[in-house]
Motif scaffolding. Structure first.
Motif, mmCIF file in Angstrom:
data_model
loop_
_atom_site.group_PDB
_atom_site.id
_atom_site.type_symbol
_atom_site.label_atom_id
_atom_site.label_comp_id
_atom_site.label_asym_id
_atom_site.label_seq_id
_atom_site.Cartn_x
_atom_site.Cartn_y
_atom_site.Cartn_z
ATOM 1 N N GLN A 215 0.821 -1.205 0.000
ATOM 2 C CA GLN A 215 0.000 0.000 0.000
ATOM 3 C C GLN A 215 0.854 1.254 0.000
ATOM 4 O O GLN A 215 0.505 2.255 -0.622
ATOM 5 N N LEU A 216 2.002 1.207 0.701
ATOM 6 C CA LEU A 216 2.876 2.380 0.723
ATOM 7 C C LEU A 216 3.354 2.701 -0.683
ATOM 8 O O LEU A 216 3.310 3.852 -1.131
ATOM 9 N N GLY A 217 3.781 1.666 -1.424
ATOM 10 C CA GLY A 217 4.219 1.888 -2.792
ATOM 11 C C GLY A 217 3.085 2.402 -3.661
ATOM 12 O O GLY A 217 3.278 3.270 -4.513
ATOM 13 N N ALA A 218 1.891 1.871 -3.443
ATOM 14 C CA ALA A 218 0.736 2.314 -4.225
ATOM 15 C C ALA A 218 0.426 3.783 -3.959
ATOM 16 O O ALA A 218 0.169 4.562 -4.875
ATOM 17 N N ASN A 219 0.435 4.183 -2.703
ATOM 18 C CA ASN A 219 0.144 5.577 -2.345
ATOM 19 C C ASN A 219 1.170 6.543 -2.938
ATOM 20 O O ASN A 219 0.863 7.702 -3.198
ATOM 21 N N LEU A 220 2.401 6.052 -3.126
ATOM 22 C CA LEU A 220 3.468 6.908 -3.635
ATOM 23 C C LEU A 220 3.595 6.857 -5.147
ATOM 24 O O LEU A 220 4.431 7.548 -5.729
ATOM 25 N N ALA A 221 2.778 6.027 -5.807
ATOM 26 C CA ALA A 221 2.771 5.996 -7.271
ATOM 27 C C ALA A 221 2.238 7.326 -7.802
ATOM 28 O O ALA A 221 1.414 7.984 -7.163
ATOM 29 N N HIS A 222 2.721 7.730 -8.958
ATOM 30 C CA HIS A 222 2.225 8.955 -9.566
ATOM 31 C C HIS A 222 1.038 8.655 -10.466
ATOM 32 O O HIS A 222 0.924 7.565 -11.033
ATOM 33 N N VAL A 223 0.172 9.628 -10.612
ATOM 34 C CA VAL A 223 -1.018 9.468 -11.448
ATOM 35 C C VAL A 223 -0.622 9.088 -12.875
ATOM 36 O O VAL A 223 -1.294 8.286 -13.531
ATOM 37 N N SER A 224 0.483 9.649 -13.363
ATOM 38 C CA SER A 224 0.928 9.359 -14.730
ATOM 39 C C SER A 224 1.227 7.883 -14.951
ATOM 40 O O SER A 224 1.191 7.403 -16.088
ATOM 41 N N GLU A 225 1.514 7.149 -13.866
ATOM 42 C CA GLU A 225 1.844 5.731 -13.989
ATOM 43 C C GLU A 225 0.605 4.855 -14.178
ATOM 44 O O GLU A 225 0.721 3.712 -14.626
ATOM 45 N N ILE A 226 -0.552 5.357 -13.823
ATOM 46 C CA ILE A 226 -1.753 4.513 -13.849
ATOM 47 C C ILE A 226 -2.871 5.075 -14.714
ATOM 48 O O ILE A 226 -3.883 4.411 -14.923
ATOM 49 N N PRO A 296 -14.571 21.335 -13.964
ATOM 50 C CA PRO A 296 -14.555 20.122 -13.147
ATOM 51 C C PRO A 296 -13.237 19.937 -12.397
ATOM 52 O O PRO A 296 -12.232 20.573 -12.718
ATOM 53 N N LYS A 297 -13.280 19.066 -11.395
ATOM 54 C CA LYS A 297 -12.080 18.727 -10.646
ATOM 55 C C LYS A 297 -11.108 17.992 -11.560
ATOM 56 O O LYS A 297 -11.504 17.099 -12.315
ATOM 57 N N THR A 298 -9.848 18.366 -11.501
ATOM 58 C CA THR A 298 -8.808 17.700 -12.292
ATOM 59 C C THR A 298 -7.614 17.413 -11.405
ATOM 60 O O THR A 298 -7.562 17.839 -10.240
ATOM 61 N N ILE A 299 -6.641 16.722 -11.961
ATOM 62 C CA ILE A 299 -5.424 16.420 -11.215
ATOM 63 C C ILE A 299 -4.245 16.425 -12.170
ATOM 64 O O ILE A 299 -4.402 16.144 -13.371
ATOM 65 N N ALA A 300 -3.075 16.770 -11.676
ATOM 66 C CA ALA A 300 -1.871 16.804 -12.504
ATOM 67 C C ALA A 300 -1.280 15.406 -12.624
ATOM 68 O O ALA A 300 -1.407 14.589 -11.703
ATOM 69 N N PRO A 301 -0.597 15.105 -13.711
ATOM 70 C CA PRO A 301 0.011 13.773 -13.873
ATOM 71 C C PRO A 301 1.107 13.494 -12.858
ATOM 72 O O PRO A 301 1.417 12.334 -12.579
ATOM 73 N N THR A 302 1.694 14.551 -12.294
ATOM 74 C CA THR A 302 2.772 14.372 -11.317
ATOM 75 C C THR A 302 2.260 14.161 -9.895
ATOM 76 O O THR A 302 3.047 13.897 -8.987
#
Length: 344
Positions: A215-226, A296-302
């Protein structure tokens, strides 16, 4: 005869809870232990802020200045704490490894190089098994750091840097089982690891490099990876008929469709919920702009995956369009993508 004596001694050592002991007695014991150990941590914090401050700074400088690894060693409970400190250092950007002193005396000294530093944990500072590794450090001029409470001990005399632990009461009522002492060792090790992390500018991204799993690795993944990109993104231009946009929404299966202006900038979004709320209107004749939610709500890839999950939960939405600084969509991330990698 000897076997019967051993069996009797073993039985005595495995005593059950004494008769008449009640829950209040057990909880009183727990409270006493926590109070004693908290006092130990208070004493350690006071020591670090005062008499130990110079040694602590020198330890951080020594451990950050080497080109090799920090070798941690200790015996018994100190050894177990040492292994944990080594793991914490390694996971926070300071290469570290635990070497058992008994194994070191039988060949594992070869694992220690001249560009390493050695951190020895010994409450008394007189642990016999440590003599070999201490002598080795002196022979090859390898920096030697020590966690000990023995100010006049052999280890304290030999070490280049001594982090002297305050002699506080053990939580064990007999004063025998290492409890408060090992907690102070652990806390001081954590303090070193965090100070080194901050001194090196170790980032969340660096942390993810060493924690790709769980879970720690998952939480630290960047949006651009998924995120989903390209043709997978549910997007339509402004002015598209609501009927056509709803078909796109259905085909892409993200539960939403983004609306773009002539420059490709995201100006709105329509969700399954928006469609349901407008079923009473003649959607065949309406442009999608008529039922979209603007800005709308958005998010950055980073951004981190955990940040994306936080936004989805806060606003009770199922997906986020990922945009660049100009709010041009570059991807989309869905709640299910975050669950799939273990963010929760």
């Amino acid at each position: 005869m000897m076997d019967s004596v051993r069996r009797r001694r073993y039985a005595d050592s495995m005593k059950t809870i004494r008769p008449g002991l009640v829950a209040a007695d057990i909880m009183q014991s727990a409270a006493r232990t926590l109070t004693i150990e908290r006092n130990g941590l208070d004493a350690l914090a006071n020591a670090v802020a005062n008499g130990l401050s110079d040694a602590f700074v020198r330890a951080v400088e020594a451990m950050s200045g080497i080109t090799g690894r920090v070798i941690i060693t200790g015996v018994g409970k100190s050894g177990h704490i040492g292994a944990k400190i080594a793991a914490t250092l390694a996971s926070t950007g300071t290469p570290a490894y635990f070497v058992h002193p008994a194994e070191a005396n039988h060949g594992d000294l070869g694992m220690i190089a001249r560009d390493d530093a050695i951190l020895v944990l010994s409450w008394s500072g007189e642990t016999a098994e440590l003599k070999g590794i201490v002598a080795y450090s002196r022979r090859f001029q390898i920096p030697l750091l020590a966690f000990t409470s023995g100010a006049d001990s052999t280890l304290a005399r030999e070490a280049d840097i001594v982090l002297l632990l305050p002699r506080e009461q053990e939580a064990c009522p007999h004063g025998l089982a290492p409890t408060t002492s090992t907690l102070m060792q652990l806390a001081l090790g954590d303090a070193l690891a965090v100070a080194l992390l901050e001194a090196k500018g170790f980032t969340a991204g660096d942390f993810h490099t060493f924690h790709p799993g769980g879970q720690l690795g998952a939480n630290l993944a960047h949006v651009s990876e998924i995120m989903h990109v390209g043709e997978a993104m549910p997007l339509v231009p402004s002015g598209t008929s609501a009927q056509r946009a709803i078909m796109t929404l259905s085909e892409k299966k993200f539960g939403c469709v983004g609306v773009l202006d002539h420059a490709g900038v995201l100006i709105g979004i329509v969700t399954d919920g928006d469609v349901a709320r407008n079923l009473g209107r003649n959607l065949v004749e309406l442009p999608i702009d008529a039922i979209m939610t603007a800005n709308p709500k958005t998010i950055a890839p980073t951004a981190l995956a955990s940040t994306a999950m936080g936004i989805l939960n806060k606003h009770n939405i199922g997906a986020l369009v990922v945009t660049n600084a100009e709010r041009v969509p570059v991807g989309i991330v869905h709640f299910h993508d975050l669950l799939r990698i273990g963010v929760a």
